[in-house]
Scaffold this active site. Structure first.
Site, short mmCIF file in Angstrom:
data_model
loop_
_atom_site.label_atom_id
_atom_site.label_comp_id
_atom_site.label_asym_id
_atom_site.label_seq_id
_atom_site.Cartn_x
_atom_site.Cartn_y
_atom_site.Cartn_z
N LYS A 151 2.54 11.18 -3.27
CA LYS A 151 1.51 10.54 -4.23
C LYS A 151 0.54 11.43 -5.03
O LYS A 151 0.07 11.10 -6.06
CB LYS A 151 0.62 9.66 -3.04
CG LYS A 151 -0.40 8.68 -3.78
CD LYS A 151 -0.87 7.75 -2.78
CE LYS A 151 -1.97 6.77 -3.26
NZ LYS A 151 -2.53 5.87 -2.33
N ASP B 44 -12.86 5.34 2.79
CA ASP B 44 -11.51 5.55 2.91
C ASP B 44 -11.19 6.78 3.43
O ASP B 44 -10.91 7.62 2.73
CB ASP B 44 -10.79 5.04 1.80
CG ASP B 44 -9.12 5.07 2.16
OD1 ASP B 44 -8.77 5.55 3.12
OD2 ASP B 44 -8.47 4.35 1.18
N GLU C 221 -7.37 0.10 -4.38
CA GLU C 221 -7.36 0.40 -3.01
C GLU C 221 -8.67 -0.41 -2.40
O GLU C 221 -8.70 -1.17 -1.55
CB GLU C 221 -7.00 1.48 -2.31
CG GLU C 221 -5.38 2.13 -2.52
CD GLU C 221 -4.91 3.31 -2.27
OE1 GLU C 221 -6.16 4.19 -1.97
OE2 GLU C 221 -4.18 3.70 -3.08
N ASP D 298 0.79 -1.27 -0.03
CA ASP D 298 0.05 0.03 -0.03
C ASP D 298 0.96 1.11 0.15
O ASP D 298 1.55 1.41 0.87
CB ASP D 298 -1.11 0.00 1.24
CG ASP D 298 -1.78 1.28 1.37
OD1 ASP D 298 -1.60 2.06 0.57
OD2 ASP D 298 -2.41 1.45 2.44
P1 ADP Z 1 -3.15 7.20 3.96
O1 ADP Z 1 -4.16 6.16 3.36
O2 ADP Z 1 -3.60 8.71 3.79
O3 ADP Z 1 -1.80 6.98 3.89
P2 ADP Z 1 -3.49 6.18 6.64
O4 ADP Z 1 -4.81 5.27 6.52
O5 ADP Z 1 -2.34 5.62 7.22
O6 ADP Z 1 -3.45 7.19 5.49
O7 ADP Z 1 -4.46 7.30 7.99
C1 ADP Z 1 -3.50 8.14 8.65
C2 ADP Z 1 -4.35 9.11 9.45
O8 ADP Z 1 -5.00 8.21 10.35
C3 ADP Z 1 -3.69 10.09 10.15
O9 ADP Z 1 -4.40 11.33 10.12
C4 ADP Z 1 -3.60 9.56 11.47
O10 ADP Z 1 -3.69 10.75 12.53
C5 ADP Z 1 -4.78 8.98 11.48
N1 ADP Z 1 -5.09 7.88 12.63
C6 ADP Z 1 -4.36 6.87 12.95
N2 ADP Z 1 -4.95 6.28 14.12
C7 ADP Z 1 -5.89 7.07 14.59
C8 ADP Z 1 -6.63 6.95 15.72
N3 ADP Z 1 -6.54 5.95 16.74
N4 ADP Z 1 -7.69 7.88 15.92
C9 ADP Z 1 -7.77 8.75 15.27
N5 ADP Z 1 -6.85 8.84 13.84
C10 ADP Z 1 -5.94 8.23 13.63
MG MG Z 2 -4.73 4.68 2.28
#
Ligand code: ADP
Ligand code: MG
Length: 619
Positions: free
Chosen positions: A87, A211, A187, A23
């Site tokens: 990205k 998502d 995705e 991913d």
């Molecule tokens: P992306 O797909 O954009 O790469 P992710 O799916 O990894 O991102 O999500 C990242 C986001 O998730 C960040 O903003 C992070 O702060 C948030 N996040 C991770 N864990 C938690 C949680 N327990 N509660 C709220 N937000 C969270």
């Molecule tokens: Mg993502």
């Protein structure tokens, strides 16, 4: 995976190659595999037990790179050397991203508006493909370190709305990182696979994948039928995510502490502390009612109730997008069989609750939402390795694909929303006698005139042997492979002359642009029909004029001077009608010219027939 094979010649034991799932996220990236023993997908973690690698690359002054958490720590201190959210730049030209330029703290080069963007760090320039390859290399290294085998094959995920250019860029980044990218998958499709949705043959379901990541929000509606996935619609907001939640908390604490925007702007490390603590508070409130902390010895606090109030407008925007995507798919909320939660931000209880309420059913949230896409990619890798039941993954084209024909008309070969992989072909011919070349211009879009659509590529089919107009048979074929990459070929069937091109467009379209193009096609539908009718009438008229003109040159002896004069007169009337762009007038004048000239043609034919009969015995 990880089957063991014994080489019967050497007697050595060979570990079968592992295909990884990756991913490559805007905020975080990660790598996963399916374990041979349990057949369960797992994310590969570092020694601290962390699976997520922040998608951030830092360059020191010598050009050495660090990736992930160590790079994230340098984000504030060295903004111009620390590259995040790359990205967003994949497959994009400067013109594509210029309106978002303020979002990036690093330097994006604006050299040639249609060229792909480059990022300048110090005196070096990097493409988004190169930058992404550093993240992929880091993930590859992690997997090799843990699995103790070399990793060369991968499945990488991309958002469902990624176009050809963005998919190709992702594939290239993989190649640059030393990975053979066997498949690029969507995705939402990966997330569904991770939950085992569609892995059984008889499954027929409609799935919504919600998502909410760090900086982007995507909602996709998919159907699975006999193991075949189809994306019915996608919607979302490319600037909406967990970062926005953090920002609302920062704003709230600014009021609480009296720290001004100016102060935050001038003291970068203070701003950074606000942001870090805000994210901590958000995560803390996922499982607690109150957060209390300090920033520079100043206490800050936030209750869950207050937090929910702060993020309500953000959640509302995601729900509106959900409504839109249902509308586009022509479905009602109750027709959705499963709702899959993806992205770290869906851990926020109010987000889950709102989505549950909107769709009126429990959501799939038992897996880690920030790992589920990579896990699904690993499941797909397992399928490709032949370790899983027969399954096919099918996506659809977001916009129609076609070529330019006479008068600048768009001739669609593959309509929008067609399943991919896909193949379509159509035969064309020449317009002029002895025409030896044919220009094939490939366009994407929904409008009737190519000038309103987007040009993807162009090439010339040359070396067509001299033939009268209309005789050559040029077959144009469009082939979209499973990754959504288009190959266009043209073959003159009589002579076998052929030419083909892989379409790697110069720059990509954002999902807003795709949406706009679709919307344009709706609002202009009436005009387009009118224009098409005029273009078709004009093309026919032009052909009529050409034939008549040729006839006059070749067979003048069959006509009286008066007849030649009348014919010329009617030809002029037709030319005037074309110039006036009046469809009805063009039709009428074409018909009249046809009426006038038909007897001449009959005369010629009669004479030819007489000649022929004179030479041959007629039975
Ligand atoms: P992306 O797909 O954009 O790469 P992710 O799916 O990894 O991102 O999500 C990242 C986001 O998730 C960040 O903003 C992070 O702060 C948030 N996040 C991770 N864990 C938690 C949680 N327990 N509660 C709220 N937000 C969270
Ligand atoms: Mg993502």
């Amino acid at each position: 995976m990880g089957k063991v094979a014994i080489n019967l010649v050497t007697g050595s034991i060979q570990q079968e190659e592992i295909i990884v799932g990756i991913d490559l996220g805007t905020t975080n990236s990660l790598i996963a595999i399916v374990r041979g023993d349990s057949h369960e997908p797992i994310a590969l973690k570092d020694i601290d037990g962390l699976a997520l690698v922040p998608s951030i690359v830092h360059f020191d002054e010598y050009g050495n790179t660090t990736v992930g958490n160590p790079a994230k720590e340098l984000l504030v201190a060295q903004p111009e050397r620390t590259i995040y959210s790359v990205k967003r730049l994949m497959g994009k030209s400067y013109r594509d991203v210029s309106k978002d330029a303020g979002f990036f703290a690093y330097h994006i080069i604006d050299d040639n508006t249609d060229a792909l963007v480059k990022i300048q760090v110090g005196d070096k320039f990097y493409s988004p493909i190169e930058l992404s390859s550093y993240i992929l290399k880091e993930l590859k290294k992690r997997a090799e370190h843990i699995l103790k085998v070399s990793i060369t094959k991968a499945v990488i995920t991309v958002p469902a709305y990624f176009n050809d250019a963005q998919r190709q860029a992702t594939r290239d980044a993989g190649r640059l990182a030393g990975l053979d990218v066997l498949r690029i998958i969507n995705e939402p499709t990966a997330a569904s696979l991770a939950y085992g949705l569609g892995t059984k043959h008889a499954d027929e379901r409609t799935i919504a994948v919600y998502d909410l990541g760090g900086g982007t929000f995507d909602i996709s509606i998919l159907t699975i039928n006999n193991g075949i996935f189809e994306v019915l619609s996608t919607n979302g907001d490319t600037y909406l995510g967990g970062d926005d939640m953090d920002n609302t908390i920062v704003k709230y604490w600014q009021e609480q502490t009296g720290i001004t925007d100016n102060e935050l702007h001038n003291f970068k490390s203070l701003a950074q502390q606000f942001r870090v603590k805000a994210e901590q508070a958000k995560v803390h409130l996922t499982t607690n009612e109150v957060y209390q902390g300090t920033i520079d010895d100043t206490p800050v606090s936030l209750t869950k109730e207050q937090f929910n109030k702060l993020i309500q407008p953000l959640i509302d925007r995601t729900i509106t997008a959900c409504q839109n995507s249902l509308r586009d798919a022509g479905l009602k909320a109750e027709q959705i069989d499963a709702v899959v939660m993806v992205g770290g931000s869906t851990r926020v209880p109010l987000v889950k609750e709102s989505v549950r309420q909107f769709f009126g059913k429990e959501v799939f949230d038992s897996m880690n939402p920030d790992e589920v896409v990579a896990l699904g990619a690993a499941v797909q890798a397992d399928i490709l390795a032949g370790n899983n039941t027969e399954m096919l993954l099918l996506d659809v084209t977001p916009l129609s694909l076609g070529i330019e024909t006479m008068g600048g008309l768009m001739d669609v070969l593959i309509p929008r929303n067609s399943k991919i992989p896909n193949k379509a072909g159509r035969q064309y011919t020449t317009q002029k006698d002895g025409q030896s070349g044919m220009r094939i211009s490939v366009f994407q879009g929904e409008r009737d005139l190519v000038q309103d659509n987007r040009k993807l590529a162009e090439f010339n089919l040359t070396g067509i042997p001299g033939m009268p107009a209309g005789l050559p048979n040029v077959e144009v074929t469009f082939l979209i492979d499973a990754d959504g990459i288009l190959k266009v070929s043209a073959t003159e069937l009589r002579s076998g002359v052929a030419q083909s091109i892989d379409v790697k467009p110069q720059y990509g379209l954002t999902d807003e642009e795709v949406e706009k193009m679709l919307l344009d096609s709706l609002t202009h539908a009436k005009d387009d029909i009118k224009v098409r009718a005029l273009v078709e009438a004009t093309t026919e008229a032009q052909q009529m004029l050409d034939t008549t003109e040729k006839f006059l040159v070749k067979h003048k002896e069959f006509l009286t001077a008066e007849e030649v004069a009348t014919t010329n007169e009617h030809m002029q009337q037709l030319r005037d009608a074309i110039a006036a762009k009046d469809k009805d007038l063009v039709h009428k004048a074409t018909e009249t010219l046809n009426e006038v000239s038909r007897p001449y043609a009959e005369r010629v034919m009669d004479s030819a027939l007489k000649d022929a009969m004179r030479g041959k015995k007629v039975i």
